[in-house]
Enzyme design. Sequence first.
Site, PDB file in Angstrom:
ATOM      1  CE  LYS A   1      90.768  57.048  73.521  1.00  0.00           C
ATOM      2  NZ  LYS A   1      89.725  57.813  72.934  1.00  0.00           N
TER       3      LYS A   1
ATOM      4  N   GLY B   1      84.598  46.634  72.910  1.00  0.00           N
ATOM      5  CA  GLY B   1      83.993  46.338  71.597  1.00  0.00           C
ATOM      6  C   GLY B   1      84.286  47.419  70.574  1.00  0.00           C
ATOM      7  N   GLY B   2      84.744  48.594  71.038  1.00  0.00           N
ATOM      8  CA  GLY B   2      85.174  49.649  70.118  1.00  0.00           C
ATOM      9  C   GLY B   2      84.062  50.212  69.254  1.00  0.00           C
TER      10      GLY B   2
ATOM     11  N   GLY C   1      79.325  56.943  50.148  1.00  0.00           N
ATOM     12  CA  GLY C   1      80.084  55.698  50.332  1.00  0.00           C
ATOM     13  C   GLY C   1      79.277  54.726  51.168  1.00  0.00           C
TER      14      GLY C   1
ATOM     15  CD  GLU D   1      80.629  60.277  46.529  1.00  0.00           C
ATOM     16  OE1 GLU D   1      80.401  59.823  47.649  1.00  0.00           O
ATOM     17  OE2 GLU D   1      81.762  60.703  46.170  1.00  0.00           O
TER      18      GLU D   1
ATOM     19  CB  ILE E   1      83.463  62.613  53.605  1.00  0.00           C
ATOM     20  CG1 ILE E   1      84.102  63.290  54.837  1.00  0.00           C
ATOM     21  CG2 ILE E   1      82.320  63.459  53.075  1.00  0.00           C
ATOM     22  CD1 ILE E   1      84.909  64.513  54.483  1.00  0.00           C
ATOM     23  N   GLY E   2      84.040  59.363  55.155  1.00  0.00           N
ATOM     24  CA  GLY E   2      85.113  58.396  55.411  1.00  0.00           C
ATOM     25  C   GLY E   2      85.677  58.554  56.803  1.00  0.00           C
TER      26      GLY E   2
ATOM     27  CG  HIS F   1      66.854  24.317  41.181  1.00  0.00           C
ATOM     28  ND1 HIS F   1      66.996  25.564  40.614  1.00  0.00           N
ATOM     29  CD2 HIS F   1      65.604  23.887  40.874  1.00  0.00           C
ATOM     30  CE1 HIS F   1      65.872  25.867  39.977  1.00  0.00           C
ATOM     31  NE2 HIS F   1      65.019  24.868  40.128  1.00  0.00           N
TER      32      HIS F   1
END
Length: 461
Positions: A35, A39-40, A181, A202, A265-266, A436
């Site tokens: 819609k 790719g959202g 977060g 937070e 907040i998520g 290394h």
Amino acid sequence: MSEKFDVAVIGSGPGGYAAAIRCAQRNASVALIEKEFIGGTCLNCGCIPSKSLLASAHTLLSIKHAAMMGVDVASATPNWPKMQERKNAIVSGFRKGLTGLLKANKIKIIQGKGIITAPGQIKVASDTTTAQLQADKIILATGSQPIQLPDIHLDGQTVISSKEALELQQIPKSMVIIGGGVIGCEMACVYSGVGTKVTVIEALARLIPMEDEWVGRLMQRELSKLGIDCITGQKVTSTDKTSGLAKVSLESGQTIDTEKLLVSIGRRPVVDKETIESVELEMSGSATKVNDKMETNVPGIYAIGDTVGTTFLAHGAFAEAKVAATNATGGDEKIADYSLIPRAVYTFPEVASVGKTEQTCREQGLDISVGNSFFKTNGRSVAHNETVGEIRAVRDKTTNKIVGITMVGSIVTELIAAARILLGTTEKITRLSFPHPTVSEVLKESIEDSFGLSLHNPPKI
Ligand SMILES: Cc1cc2nc3c(=O)[nH]c(=O)nc-3n(C[C@H](O)[C@H](O)[C@H](O)COP(=O)(O)OP(=O)(O)OC[C@H]3O[C@@H](n4cnc5c(N)ncnc54)[C@H](O)[C@@H]3O)c2cc1C
């Protein structure tokens, strides 16, 4: 007559487009319904634009450290319009590429909102047209939306979500970010990197709270060094908007005036009521309920990605997409252990982890040995002036296997895929040779240390 497909996928984010391609690879005829933008969230207002801005901000920070590398640079200032232009070009380039890839796989892209009118029947409605199609199987990949705070209204101008934060026309003088977060900390790095005075608030006791305690502590120290104020263990009690500014009040009584207030907040799963109202899909809160084959309670309808509320990660959606697509086209697959899906935060420094955290192991009563290694003792990291952070590897002493690896440092989001492969390995792994000097030696040393075999860590008395 309505067109008929083997599979119709609703939503074209990482879950939806991956499911569509895998179905097509398995010789199914596929419709992909979107819609908004192909790719959202990930491509248009998530993973890719945020990483583009983070990369620009990181370049600026690197130049500021050039003098100590023996490189004199006259000045370095952000060109924000150019950073935005570059980000937009990256997004539109990938969108074009993905559209071409879908077409090359003979997937029919249908623009509009997908509404299931009956099992196997979908109406696609756009502003101008309505189409009807039939599909033997339907895969729902409708994504998620930002969680909002009940008393803080997002106005898209002063009080914004991550979507607007990625599109600001100017660098704000100040930004308060509610939520420490993944997205909150990434945005903090973008904006502090280009000169905004950033405050992260937070509610829980530490930043990046889903990771081990040491990660949050280290990140708070490093973000503070970037000039970011990190306030943990504090909730925002109210906000007040006056003359284009927001006044943010905290539990402690402290108030902060800010030009932009980012609420981060998520995210919560989303599937439009209208899309599923004709089928009685079982839900778990806002998430579509599925079993380990990604099947919903309605035969022939699968759900994947953010809408099932499992990982809220693009590669989590990819993993679920492959399972659903295989099952929708005659196969039989189950989703693997979710803890084996790596977690990554693209901050300065980065955070990445896979498997069980140390805290989870202790909560589960496992007898563990934790090995670690620091970037400041690694030759390549010191040469590159990227000495912050460490890697910790957790060994289950009962099975003698590596069960979790957590990293904080430069480019650890690139190392975590290798760490994933090393999970479940035993002492034999310590015989592997790593080149290394490379940053990857820190990973090897942390695993060796968990077996008490590190060459470069001082003996533990
Ligand atoms: C700022 C930000 C940064 C992020 N960074 C990362 C990262 O670095 N790494 C990572 O792994 N994850 C990241 N994520 C999370 C990631 O974007 C999501 O986990 C991922 O996009 C989920 O994919 P999805 O396919 O489930 O849903 P989405 O990508 O949200 O796609 C869903 C699509 O479905 C469409 N749709 C919904 N309903 C309908 C309907 N009825 N009809 C037609 N179309 C519909 C939507 O328009 C949307 O395009 C980030 C998210 C944000 C917000």
